[in-house]
Design a protein around this motif. Sequence first.
Motif, mmCIF file in Angstrom:
data_model
loop_
_atom_site.group_PDB
_atom_site.id
_atom_site.type_symbol
_atom_site.label_atom_id
_atom_site.label_comp_id
_atom_site.label_asym_id
_atom_site.label_seq_id
_atom_site.Cartn_x
_atom_site.Cartn_y
_atom_site.Cartn_z
ATOM 1 N N ARG A 1 0.831 -1.202 0.000
ATOM 2 C CA ARG A 1 0.000 0.000 0.000
ATOM 3 C C ARG A 1 0.871 1.260 0.000
ATOM 4 O O ARG A 1 0.614 2.203 -0.752
ATOM 5 C CB ARG A 1 -0.918 -0.018 1.224
ATOM 6 C CG ARG A 1 -1.889 1.112 1.301
ATOM 7 C CD ARG A 1 -2.844 0.949 2.485
ATOM 8 N NE ARG A 1 -3.443 2.230 2.833
ATOM 9 C CZ ARG A 1 -2.859 3.118 3.631
ATOM 10 N NH1 ARG A 1 -1.672 2.868 4.148
ATOM 11 N NH2 ARG A 1 -3.458 4.256 3.907
ATOM 12 N N PHE B 1 2.549 1.703 -3.333
ATOM 13 C CA PHE B 1 1.601 2.165 -4.351
ATOM 14 C C PHE B 1 1.287 3.653 -4.173
ATOM 15 O O PHE B 1 1.287 4.419 -5.148
ATOM 16 C CB PHE B 1 0.317 1.328 -4.271
ATOM 17 C CG PHE B 1 -0.766 1.804 -5.175
ATOM 18 C CD1 PHE B 1 -0.707 1.570 -6.541
ATOM 19 C CD2 PHE B 1 -1.843 2.528 -4.671
ATOM 20 C CE1 PHE B 1 -1.694 2.036 -7.379
ATOM 21 C CE2 PHE B 1 -2.835 2.985 -5.513
ATOM 22 C CZ PHE B 1 -2.766 2.739 -6.864
ATOM 23 N N LEU B 2 1.015 4.065 -2.926
ATOM 24 C CA LEU B 2 0.687 5.473 -2.675
ATOM 25 C C LEU B 2 1.857 6.375 -3.064
ATOM 26 O O LEU B 2 1.662 7.420 -3.690
ATOM 27 C CB LEU B 2 0.342 5.671 -1.194
ATOM 28 C CG LEU B 2 -1.025 5.156 -0.744
ATOM 29 C CD1 LEU B 2 -1.157 5.253 0.766
ATOM 30 C CD2 LEU B 2 -2.151 5.943 -1.400
ATOM 31 N N THR C 1 2.120 6.422 -6.868
ATOM 32 C CA THR C 1 0.998 7.160 -7.466
ATOM 33 C C THR C 1 1.206 8.662 -7.358
ATOM 34 O O THR C 1 0.991 9.405 -8.316
ATOM 35 C CB THR C 1 -0.318 6.781 -6.757
ATOM 36 O OG1 THR C 1 -0.481 5.383 -6.828
ATOM 37 C CG2 THR C 1 -1.508 7.446 -7.403
ATOM 38 N N LYS C 2 1.619 9.089 -6.182
ATOM 39 C CA LYS C 2 1.752 10.532 -5.966
ATOM 40 C C LYS C 2 2.996 11.095 -6.660
ATOM 41 O O LYS C 2 3.020 12.246 -7.060
ATOM 42 C CB LYS C 2 1.805 10.827 -4.458
ATOM 43 C CG LYS C 2 0.478 10.673 -3.788
ATOM 44 C CD LYS C 2 -0.522 11.685 -4.301
ATOM 45 C CE LYS C 2 -1.831 11.040 -4.650
ATOM 46 N NZ LYS C 2 -2.706 11.903 -5.456
ATOM 47 N N ASN D 1 -2.183 6.011 -11.534
ATOM 48 C CA ASN D 1 -2.436 4.751 -10.811
ATOM 49 C C ASN D 1 -1.885 3.554 -11.578
ATOM 50 O O ASN D 1 -1.348 2.613 -10.991
ATOM 51 C CB ASN D 1 -3.933 4.557 -10.604
ATOM 52 C CG ASN D 1 -4.500 5.505 -9.585
ATOM 53 O OD1 ASN D 1 -3.784 6.360 -9.063
ATOM 54 N ND2 ASN D 1 -5.779 5.372 -9.303
ATOM 55 N N GLU E 1 0.933 0.952 -10.374
ATOM 56 C CA GLU E 1 0.694 -0.498 -10.270
ATOM 57 C C GLU E 1 1.815 -1.278 -10.964
ATOM 58 O O GLU E 1 2.278 -2.305 -10.454
ATOM 59 C CB GLU E 1 -0.666 -0.819 -10.918
ATOM 60 C CG GLU E 1 -1.292 -2.121 -10.461
ATOM 61 C CD GLU E 1 -1.851 -2.060 -9.052
ATOM 62 O OE1 GLU E 1 -2.395 -1.012 -8.670
ATOM 63 O OE2 GLU E 1 -1.713 -3.050 -8.333
ATOM 64 N N CYS F 1 4.797 -1.230 -8.736
ATOM 65 C CA CYS F 1 4.634 -2.188 -7.625
ATOM 66 C C CYS F 1 4.989 -3.601 -8.092
ATOM 67 O O CYS F 1 5.700 -4.333 -7.394
ATOM 68 C CB CYS F 1 3.197 -2.170 -7.116
ATOM 69 S SG CYS F 1 2.779 -0.711 -6.176
ATOM 70 N N GLU G 1 -8.373 18.828 -4.463
ATOM 71 C CA GLU G 1 -7.367 17.807 -4.775
ATOM 72 C C GLU G 1 -6.507 18.236 -5.949
ATOM 73 O O GLU G 1 -5.292 18.045 -5.957
ATOM 74 C CB GLU G 1 -8.055 16.468 -5.080
ATOM 75 C CG GLU G 1 -8.661 15.798 -3.853
ATOM 76 C CD GLU G 1 -9.544 14.630 -4.227
ATOM 77 O OE1 GLU G 1 -10.251 14.133 -3.348
ATOM 78 O OE2 GLU G 1 -9.542 14.231 -5.403
ATOM 79 N N VAL H 1 -3.990 20.866 -4.798
ATOM 80 C CA VAL H 1 -2.862 20.317 -4.031
ATOM 81 C C VAL H 1 -1.943 19.517 -4.943
ATOM 82 O O VAL H 1 -0.704 19.576 -4.807
ATOM 83 C CB VAL H 1 -3.383 19.437 -2.860
ATOM 84 C CG1 VAL H 1 -2.238 18.732 -2.146
ATOM 85 C CG2 VAL H 1 -4.163 20.284 -1.876
ATOM 86 N N MET I 1 2.617 12.654 4.309
ATOM 87 C CA MET I 1 1.185 12.960 4.281
ATOM 88 C C MET I 1 0.340 11.806 3.744
ATOM 89 O O MET I 1 -0.748 11.550 4.231
ATOM 90 C CB MET I 1 0.944 14.215 3.424
ATOM 91 C CG MET I 1 1.613 15.455 3.987
ATOM 92 S SD MET I 1 1.158 16.982 3.164
ATOM 93 C CE MET I 1 1.570 16.658 1.470
ATOM 94 N N TYR I 2 0.841 11.114 2.708
ATOM 95 C CA TYR I 2 0.042 10.052 2.078
ATOM 96 C C TYR I 2 0.359 8.671 2.654
ATOM 97 O O TYR I 2 -0.547 7.903 2.957
ATOM 98 C CB TYR I 2 0.267 10.048 0.560
ATOM 99 C CG TYR I 2 -0.411 11.180 -0.143
ATOM 100 C CD1 TYR I 2 -1.737 11.073 -0.567
ATOM 101 C CD2 TYR I 2 0.260 12.369 -0.393
ATOM 102 C CE1 TYR I 2 -2.366 12.128 -1.207
ATOM 103 C CE2 TYR I 2 -0.351 13.423 -1.030
ATOM 104 C CZ TYR I 2 -1.666 13.301 -1.433
ATOM 105 O OH TYR I 2 -2.285 14.342 -2.065
ATOM 106 N N GLY J 1 1.921 8.046 5.464
ATOM 107 C CA GLY J 1 1.722 8.011 6.905
ATOM 108 C C GLY J 1 2.978 7.751 7.718
ATOM 109 O O GLY J 1 2.881 7.413 8.902
#
Lengths: 209, 208
Positions: free
Chosen positions: B59, B62-63, B66-67, B72, B76, B79, B144, B147, B166-167, B169
């Motif tokens: 996860r 991927f985040l 993606t960012k 996406n 993927e 990943c 969104e 940002v 931020m994404y 965590g």
Amino acid sequence: MNTRNHLLLDEYLAGKLKSAEKKKFLDQLETDDSLLRLVEAERIIKQSIISDKEELEKVDHSSTYAFLLAGLAASAAVAATSTTAVAASKSVSGYAAAKSVGSTIINIPGKIGIWTLASSVIASAVIGVASYKLSTSDPQNHQKVTKTTIQKHISSKDSIAVAQQIPSGTEQDVPKRKRNLRYEDMFHDIYGNVIEPKQEPTEAQPPNK
Amino acid sequence: MSSIAHISSESASNGYLQPQEAAQVSTSALNHAEDIAMFERFMQGDDTAAILMFKKFNRSIFLYATKILGSNEQAEDICQEVWERVIGLRAKPKQLINPGGFLFTITRNLCFNQLQSRKRTVRLDTIAENNLPSSVIPGMTNTEELVLSALDALRFEDRELLVLNMYCGYKYDEIATLLELSPGAVWTRASRARAKLREIITKLSTPL
């Protein structure tokens, strides 16, 4: 850029400010427009991240998961294959030794070396046996063989001469024609007149009558 | 394969941890001792350990991708490439002291290569989309979009720090471990990056 305000906001968000400093910060927020804009920007960032993360949580990763499982299965298969290959290489060590001997003696690499070595050994053996037979054979046997060959040659010549004496011409063709007619009759006996009616034999007449 | 089937049957739907599996994996983002043990089990041929690693790190990977890449689909792909490389490590076993950081480093390098290849080859049909971010990702709100535009305006190093924080965590000290930097340096860099982001958003959100 007011760096102090940014730093103050970061420390506030990280929970590093004490209670007195927090109160001071909140008091400043009511009067300082620049700090208020920064807080508003931070609110936009937080709001955006929360909604964005919610969307990203819905993304299906089953394809990557399936990819991982397939990769793990493939790696296990490769490991099993390599183990089998090691065992196989041990079992063919005798062949490899022969191969290396062939290569060393004849200076030709690989399978060609083995086959060349084997064929040269067989050929030399055959030559040796033949030369031994020739050296040990008596002249009488050799004469008998020659005579028999000549006699066979003469007899074949006689058979050609006899064949030339047989008369050729119409007498030879008649039996062939009879055989053909016999086949036609047999055809009609089997299939009847389905394909074409059987013609009755008629007397030969000239077509202009 | 029975161990794979045991876990995959329960969580094949989304690839994330089910409640009963969550107990097997630490809730901490970076628990080194546990990660090292998990990675060693994986190297020894334990497929269950590989699946637990996937559930713990995929996860975040991927985040992050993606960012950083803004797509996406490309994330993927990244990943999958990361896990392919991890599986490939079984052929050349090595001991890691920071498996999470190692995974992140692979992801980071792949994303960086992807961004570099984008610079070399710019397709004509993507130029208009770059100018209009709202048309790139349908369903994105104005906030969104704002940002995202602000994040894109940052340097790669600043952007990845904020994305990780931020994404994904991660806390700043955890990011320091991932990036092999001192916590103080990470805090300073992140603070500056956040300041830049706020400034850009303030400018972009101010009505003309």
